[in-house]
Motif scaffolding. Structure first.
Motif, PDB file in Angstrom:
ATOM      1  N   PRO A  13       0.798  -1.231   0.000  1.00  0.00           N
ATOM      2  CA  PRO A  13       0.000   0.000   0.000  1.00  0.00           C
ATOM      3  C   PRO A  13       0.830   1.280   0.000  1.00  0.00           C
ATOM      4  CG  PRO A  13      -1.002  -1.590   1.457  1.00  0.00           C
ATOM      5  CD  PRO A  13       0.324  -2.181   1.004  1.00  0.00           C
ATOM      6  N   ARG A  68       1.755   2.332  -3.587  1.00  0.00           N
ATOM      7  CA  ARG A  68       0.698   2.531  -4.579  1.00  0.00           C
ATOM      8  C   ARG A  68       0.451   4.018  -4.825  1.00  0.00           C
ATOM      9  NH1 ARG A  68      -3.529  -1.604  -1.719  1.00  0.00           N
ATOM     10  NH2 ARG A  68      -2.270  -3.481  -1.993  1.00  0.00           N
ATOM     11  N   ALA A 112      -3.371   4.311  -1.988  1.00  0.00           N
ATOM     12  CA  ALA A 112      -3.236   3.134  -1.130  1.00  0.00           C
ATOM     13  C   ALA A 112      -4.526   2.323  -1.011  1.00  0.00           C
ATOM     14  CB  ALA A 112      -2.746   3.540   0.258  1.00  0.00           C
ATOM     15  N   ALA A 113      -5.648   2.981  -0.874  1.00  0.00           N
ATOM     16  CA  ALA A 113      -6.928   2.289  -0.716  1.00  0.00           C
ATOM     17  C   ALA A 113      -8.015   3.065  -1.466  1.00  0.00           C
ATOM     18  CB  ALA A 113      -7.279   2.151   0.762  1.00  0.00           C
ATOM     19  N   PRO A 114      -7.990   2.992  -2.797  1.00  0.00           N
ATOM     20  CA  PRO A 114      -8.939   3.796  -3.564  1.00  0.00           C
ATOM     21  C   PRO A 114     -10.371   3.296  -3.456  1.00  0.00           C
ATOM     22  CG  PRO A 114      -7.786   2.305  -5.020  1.00  0.00           C
ATOM     23  CD  PRO A 114      -7.155   2.170  -3.663  1.00  0.00           C
ATOM     24  N   GLN A 115     -11.299   4.221  -3.613  1.00  0.00           N
ATOM     25  CA  GLN A 115     -12.688   3.846  -3.829  1.00  0.00           C
ATOM     26  C   GLN A 115     -12.785   3.536  -5.322  1.00  0.00           C
ATOM     27  OE1 GLN A 115     -15.278   7.003  -2.609  1.00  0.00           O
ATOM     28  NE2 GLN A 115     -14.377   7.127  -0.586  1.00  0.00           N
ATOM     29  N   TRP A 148      -7.736   7.487 -12.656  1.00  0.00           N
ATOM     30  CA  TRP A 148      -7.575   7.873 -11.264  1.00  0.00           C
ATOM     31  C   TRP A 148      -7.901   9.333 -11.042  1.00  0.00           C
ATOM     32  CZ3 TRP A 148      -1.819   6.343 -11.633  1.00  0.00           C
ATOM     33  CH2 TRP A 148      -1.698   4.964 -11.691  1.00  0.00           C
ATOM     34  N   ASN A 206      -9.469  10.317  -4.315  1.00  0.00           N
ATOM     35  CA  ASN A 206      -9.158   8.922  -4.014  1.00  0.00           C
ATOM     36  C   ASN A 206     -10.142   7.954  -4.684  1.00  0.00           C
ATOM     37  OD1 ASN A 206      -7.327   7.117  -2.691  1.00  0.00           O
ATOM     38  ND2 ASN A 206      -8.962   6.623  -1.257  1.00  0.00           N
ATOM     39  N   CYS A 265     -11.010   5.730  -8.178  1.00  0.00           N
ATOM     40  CA  CYS A 265     -10.554   5.123  -9.425  1.00  0.00           C
ATOM     41  C   CYS A 265     -11.810   4.705 -10.184  1.00  0.00           C
ATOM     42  CB  CYS A 265      -9.657   3.923  -9.149  1.00  0.00           C
ATOM     43  SG  CYS A 265      -9.007   3.156 -10.658  1.00  0.00           S
ATOM     44  N   CYS A 300      -6.178   0.079 -10.757  1.00  0.00           N
ATOM     45  CA  CYS A 300      -6.544   1.017  -9.686  1.00  0.00           C
ATOM     46  C   CYS A 300      -5.568   0.941  -8.520  1.00  0.00           C
ATOM     47  CB  CYS A 300      -7.958   0.722  -9.173  1.00  0.00           C
ATOM     48  SG  CYS A 300      -9.273   1.185 -10.330  1.00  0.00           S
ATOM     49  N   PHE A 301      -5.060  -0.235  -8.229  1.00  0.00           N
ATOM     50  CA  PHE A 301      -4.156  -0.407  -7.100  1.00  0.00           C
ATOM     51  C   PHE A 301      -2.682  -0.290  -7.471  1.00  0.00           C
ATOM     52  CE2 PHE A 301      -7.997  -2.308  -5.421  1.00  0.00           C
ATOM     53  CZ  PHE A 301      -8.021  -1.784  -4.144  1.00  0.00           C
ATOM     54  N   GLU A 302      -2.318  -0.737  -8.677  1.00  0.00           N
ATOM     55  CA  GLU A 302      -0.908  -0.814  -9.023  1.00  0.00           C
ATOM     56  C   GLU A 302      -0.452   0.174 -10.066  1.00  0.00           C
ATOM     57  OE1 GLU A 302       0.785  -4.570  -9.659  1.00  0.00           O
ATOM     58  OE2 GLU A 302       0.086  -5.339  -7.760  1.00  0.00           O
TER      59      GLU A 302
END
Length: 87
Positions: A17, A20, A23-26, A54, A59, A61, A81-83
């Motif tokens: 995280p 990234r 780190a913790a997208p919606q 993004w 925050n 995606c 979205c995460f990477e």
């Protein structure tokens, strides 16, 4: 092995995280008949089926796909979205 099989067999080890873009997208999923055009306009690149866009400030995606996109396409975009842009 065709490209679809290669995609399915690709190993996945998530980035930590802290490394990234978000780190913790919606995640928001939009099914659009014109997803290719919307992806082209949003990313400036030529996309075939789908894309992940993004918004770091909010925050969020947003994934855009055709209405009947297979699960593999959605999963691939969630990974973006995460990477980030891993390929």
């Amino acid at each position: 092995m065709d490209s679809r099989e290669a995609l399915l067999r690709e190993s996945f080890v998530p980035v930590a995280p802290v490394s990234r873009v978000m780190a913790a997208p919606q995640i928001e999923h939009r099914r659009l008949a014109n997803s290719g055009l919307m992806c082209d306009l949003s990313t400036g690149a030529r996309m075939s089926q789908a894309c992940a866009v993004w918004n770091v400030k909010t925050n969020v995606c947003t994934i855009m796909t055709e209405p009947n996109a297979p699960d593999e396409v959605l999963g691939h975009e969630v990974r973006h979205c995460f990477e980030g842009h891993f390929h």
